[in-house]
Structures are given as C-alpha cells and as structure tokens.
Design an enzyme around this catalytic site. Structure first.
Site, PDB file in Angstrom:
ATOM      1  N   ARG A   1      -8.517   4.802  -4.534  1.00 44.64           N
ATOM      2  CA  ARG A   1      -7.216   4.410  -5.098  1.00 44.64           C
ATOM      3  C   ARG A   1      -7.386   3.458  -6.275  1.00 44.64           C
ATOM      4  O   ARG A   1      -6.614   3.509  -7.233  1.00 44.64           O
ATOM      5  CB  ARG A   1      -6.351   3.763  -4.000  1.00 44.64           C
TER       6      ARG A   1
ATOM      7  N   ARG B   1      -2.455   0.965   7.593  1.00 48.37           N
ATOM      8  CA  ARG B   1      -2.179   2.228   6.911  1.00 48.37           C
ATOM      9  C   ARG B   1      -3.447   3.083   6.856  1.00 48.37           C
ATOM     10  O   ARG B   1      -4.526   2.562   6.588  1.00 48.37           O
ATOM     11  CB  ARG B   1      -1.693   1.952   5.480  1.00 48.37           C
TER      12      ARG B   1
ATOM     13  N   ARG C   1      -4.122  -5.780   5.279  1.00 48.80           N
ATOM     14  CA  ARG C   1      -2.687  -5.435   5.258  1.00 48.80           C
ATOM     15  C   ARG C   1      -2.279  -4.776   6.563  1.00 48.80           C
ATOM     16  O   ARG C   1      -2.964  -3.902   7.083  1.00 48.80           O
ATOM     17  CB  ARG C   1      -2.400  -4.493   4.091  1.00 48.80           C
TER      18      ARG C   1
ATOM     19  N   ARG D   1       3.249   6.029 -12.092  1.00 53.93           N
ATOM     20  CA  ARG D   1       1.822   5.806 -11.885  1.00 53.93           C
ATOM     21  C   ARG D   1       0.964   6.499 -12.924  1.00 53.93           C
ATOM     22  O   ARG D   1      -0.262   6.442 -12.850  1.00 53.93           O
ATOM     23  CB  ARG D   1       1.421   6.313 -10.504  1.00 53.93           C
TER      24      ARG D   1
ATOM     25  N   LYS E   1       2.787  -5.859  -5.200  1.00 55.92           N
ATOM     26  CA  LYS E   1       3.997  -5.263  -5.778  1.00 55.92           C
ATOM     27  C   LYS E   1       5.105  -5.106  -4.729  1.00 55.92           C
ATOM     28  O   LYS E   1       6.247  -5.479  -4.958  1.00 55.92           O
ATOM     29  CB  LYS E   1       3.694  -3.865  -6.381  1.00 55.92           C
TER      30      LYS E   1
END
Ligand code: ADP
Ligand code: ADP
Ligand code: ZN
Length: 207
Positions: free
Chosen positions: A163, A152, A122, A88, A13
């Site tokens: 998540r 992260r 990532r 969300r 996204k």
C-alpha cells in the site's frame, strides 16, 4: 466546504476527517469504509473488491468513481464533504474536478518510519467504523459501542508495504496536482491527534 485528504496509509486521515466532521457538521466519506461495509454485507461489490483490498491494490477507477458520485449526490453533501481515501490517482482527481471540486486538499505529511507502527497498531471497530491505536486504547473493546475491536486484514506487514508503494507511485503525485491549483494545505502529521486537528482548523480558517 469541500475537503479531501492526502497522505499515506496510517497518516491519520480517517482520524482527522472524523474529528472535523463533528466540528463542521459535514459528512466524513471514506471510500475504504464504503468498501469494507460492502464486504461485511457480502454485496456483489464487496465480493468484487475483497481480494483487491486484501492485496493492497487499488479498486478499479470506474467502480470507485461511480460509488463516490452516488454518495456525493445525497442531501447531506449540500453543505460540503470530507473525502477520506479519494481521490487516489490523477484520473480520480480529474473526475472529482468535473463533479464537485474540493476547495482544499489537506495533505497530512508524516515520516515514513512512523507509518508501520501506526498501521500495525491500528484497531478498527467492525460496528461503528471507529479507529483506535493499541497504545492509546489498550482495551480490546470499542470505547463507543463495546464491540470487540479487530485488526484490518490489510494492516499486515506485506500488504502495508504494497500500500505504501501504491501511495508513493499513484497518490503522492496529487500533492503537486493540488499545489498547482492553489488548493494545498500541508500539515505536520507527526504531532498528537489534537495538535494535528488544531493545525488543520487554523489552516482552513486562513484560506
Ligand atoms: P489513515 O486513515 O490515514 O490510514 P488513521 O486515521 O486510520 O490513518 O490512523 C492510523 C492509526 O494511527 C490509527 O490507529 C490511529 O488511531 C493512529 N493515529 C492517527 N493519528 C495519530 C496521531 N496524530 N498520533 C498518533 N497516532 C495516531
Ligand atoms: P488507508 O486509510 O489505510 O489508506 P483506506 O481505508 O482508505 O486505507 O482504503 C483501504 C483500501 O480500499 C485501499 O488499500 C484500496 O484497496 C481501497 N480503496 C480505498 N479508496 C480507494 C480509491 N479511491 N481508489 C481505489 N481503491 C481504494
Ligand atoms: Zn464501535
């Protein structure tokens, strides 16, 4: 043009929103980036949300919604917005309908088994918020500003699992919500970054 993105963590996204922001000249607004910026600056909001985000849970709706409402009032949003990471849950989606309804929800559809490697690989730039993947950018330095890339704190296996659960239970129902409003554009997110971007641009043109 007001656009929101749906899709699990790691679907791409942020990558797509950032590309489209350049193509359409409308702002890319990432609630995750807003929270991480507050954490980095040590603001009261940052202190309030750090543990929640590190645990992979959702930040309380009232705080999140008020931050988004404030952001959408800024002048650059007169042309539209690309909202990445908001809404969300249904409550957030309904509140967005009452302030600045999206024209389209881009649902980045992806196989669950790819997500973990996307998230685990990532790397984020703490300076410019650019996002890369170790397989595409093996260097430790941000290609844009040369700062050392970081992992992260929520891209670790246990938090990734949490998540994904939160996404499936709270966010995935928004696919039906926007489908019923006739505002859903589902894209195959398993393709290359460029192909996904091309499909979104083509899909939006047809609407
Ligand atoms: P999200 O914002 O949905 O959590 P990101 O845009 O941050 O996802 O992408 C997650 C990771 O996957 C990043 O490392 C990014 O570089 C990489 N990525 C994004 N889109 C693709 C794609 N189409 N193919 C391969 N890797 C991708
Ligand atoms: P990703 O792109 O990997 O899904 P984000 O950067 O969008 O992650 O969000 C990181 C974290 O910030 C979320 O796990 C959540 O804790 C918090 N967050 C971001 N957006 C929202 C939101 N709309 N409502 C509640 N919490 C949010
Ligand atoms: Zn950078």
């Amino acid at each position: 043009m007001n656009i929101i993105f749906l899709g699990p963590p790691g679907a791409g996204k942020g990558t797509q929103a950032s590309l489209l922001a350049g193509l359409y000249d409308i702002p890319h607004i990432s609630t995750g980036d807003i929270f991480r910026d507050n954490i980095k600056r040590g603001t009261p909001i940052g202190k309030e949300v750090k543990l929640i985000i590190d645990a992979g849970a959702l930040v309380p709706d009232d705080l999140t919604i008020s931050l988004v409402k404030e952001r959408l009032k800024r002048e650059d949003c007169l042309k539209g917005y690309l909202l990445d990471g908001f809404p969300r849950n249904l409550y957030q989606a309904e509140s967005l309908e009452s302030v600045a309804p999206p024209d389209m929800a881009v649902n980045v559809d992806i196989d669950q088994d790819i997500l973990v490697s996307r998230l685990a690989g990532r790397r984020a730039c703490p300076n410019c918020a650019g996002t890369y993947h170790v397989s595409a950018v093996p260097s430790e330095l941000c290609p844009v500003c040369g700062v050392k890339l970081t992992v992260r704190p929520d891209d670790v296996p246990e938090t990734i699992r949490k998540r994904l659960e939160v996404y499936n239970s709270q966010t995935a129902p928004l696919i039906a919500f926007y489908g019923q409003l006739g505002k859903l554009l589902t894209i195959d997110g398993n393709q290359s970054i460029e192909k996904v971007c091309g499909d979104i641009v083509e899909g939006l043109r047809k609407e």
